[in-house]
Scaffold this active site. Structure first.
Site, PDB file in Angstrom:
ATOM      1  N   GLU A  57       0.837  -1.196   0.000  1.00 31.18           N
ATOM      2  CA  GLU A  57       0.000   0.000   0.000  1.00 31.18           C
ATOM      3  C   GLU A  57       0.873   1.246   0.000  1.00 31.18           C
ATOM      4  OE1 GLU A  57      -3.431   1.039   3.053  1.00 31.18           O
ATOM      5  OE2 GLU A  57      -1.435   1.405   3.883  1.00 31.18           O
ATOM      6  N   ASP A 244     -10.113   1.756   5.926  1.00 33.12           N
ATOM      7  CA  ASP A 244     -10.087   1.542   4.473  1.00 33.12           C
ATOM      8  C   ASP A 244     -11.175   2.364   3.790  1.00 33.12           C
ATOM      9  OD1 ASP A 244      -8.030  -0.303   4.665  1.00 33.12           O
ATOM     10  OD2 ASP A 244      -9.063  -1.856   3.511  1.00 33.12           O
TER      11      ASP A 244
END
Length: 363
Positions: A57, A244
């Site tokens: 990420e 998220d």
């Protein structure tokens, strides 16, 4: 490219300084808050300061930031570290990247996380467009194409090839709404292997449809994890608006910036901005997608402030006072310091890039 900050009265000088300050806060090795680290052999990594590791990420985020800021040197360092330590050469997940590594390079996992692969691929395509192709691992476009081919043709599938929707992890039967990046898939369709173009065109179309289903009709909020029909998983299985989920608003904003507004997604953006209107950093909580507050305060409130502001790029009525307040709230909120600064400040910098007109689609 359009700068909402300037539309709302901020000077070009101040906006440019804001962009530079954000970059330095993350990448300047002399800045106390930096979490990009340079190491030997022309490599560097992005540290998740909350978990003391390096994740695909953050590594892919760092590459995207570097190509947007025209820093080929830093892009190359991060990519070389990822390709050296995170790349999986064999096994069921060969061709992907370990989603988490220790900062010394050793692996915490032998499995990938699809959001990292998405950003790796687009960052590499952008690098090829901006700087030209290199050799070996720096033959950017070929590296990106191989990632995408593995994602939809390999034994460990990141996308459900029947409904064209991305999975939370390979081969699992549900999704993560924040992984849906239709604006990325539009670019993939132009640069992937020719036989895969139709897939990515359909993936962009289906992801936009999915976001409408996954975002609550009243609040605009999406769960962290959701079924392929858009319904949230149970509360115990991350079916709430949590870390998220914040990225959905940002993704909708960037999609509008690059490929134009979509009526359904504009409606979601407006609802998200309205839901958070008037809330301060200390007010931010975890929520059910219906808007019901949960007991815990948001783990990443500054990141949430940033993504809500980025949603302004998608709204139809830019003159709505709540939109201006969302952007002002971000402008007046400093980047985060301390242990949890990594995720917040990544989302913060992306929002600043987008709202300043510096988050560009180079293809």
């Amino acid at each position: 490219m359009k700068s909402i900050f300037e539309e709302f009265g901020y000077s070009k000088f101040d906006v440019e300084n804001k962009v530079i300050e954000c970059w330095n806060n993350i990448f300047d090795q002399n800045n106390k808050n930096h979490f990009y680290h340079e190491v030997d052999n022309q490599m560097g990594f992005m540290e998740d300061t909350g978990n003391n590791d390096a994740r695909t990420e953050g590594m892919s985020y760092g590459m995207m930031m570097a190509v947007q800021m025209n820093r080929k040197d830093i892009f190359g360092r991060i990519w070389k570290w990822a390709r050296t330590y995170m790349y999986l050469k064999d096994g069921f997940n060969a061709g992907f990247f370990s989603w988490s590594n220790k900062t010394d390079g050793s692996r915490n996992s032998d499995g990938p996380a699809p959001d990292g692969e998405e950003y790796f691929a687009l960052g590499l395509f952008f690098a090829a467009e901006k700087w030209g192709e290199g050799e070996g691992i720096f033959e950017y476009s070929e590296e990106a194409r191989k990632i995408l081919k593995t994602a939809i043709h390999g034994p460990s599938l990141m996308w459900n090839t029947e409904n064209y929707l991305i999975r939370f992890v390979c081969n699992c039967p549900f999704s993560d709404p924040s992984y849906h990046l239709p604006h990325f898939y539009e670019v993939f369709a132009k640069r992937c292997y020719p036989e895969d173009r139709e897939f990515w065109v359909k993936a962009a179309k289906e992801s936009r449809k999915y976001l409408k289903k996954a975002c609550n009709a009243e609040t605009g909020l999406a769960a962290e994890y959701a079924e392929f029909d858009g319904s949230p998983l149970s509360v115990e299985h991350h079916g709430t608006f949590f870390s998220d989920s914040y990225r959905v608003a940002a993704n909708i904003g960037l999609d509008a910036l690059w490929f134009g507004k979509n009526a359904d997604l504009s409606d979601i953006a407006e609802k998200i901005i309205k839901f958070f209107d008037g809330k301060t950093e200390n007010d931010m909580k975890d929520y059910l997608v219906t808007g019901k507050e949960l007991k815990k305060k948001a783990r990443h409130p500054i990141g949430l402030i940033a993504t809500v502001a980025e949603a302004a790029l998608a709204v139809d009525d830019i003159g709505n006072p709540s939109v201006k307040r969302a952007v002002e709230r971000l402008w007046n909120t400093p980047m985060r310091e301390g242990k949890r600064r990594y995720y917040d400040n990544c989302l913060y910098f992306f929002a600043i890039l987008a709202l300043s007109g510096h988050y560009q689609n180079f293809i």
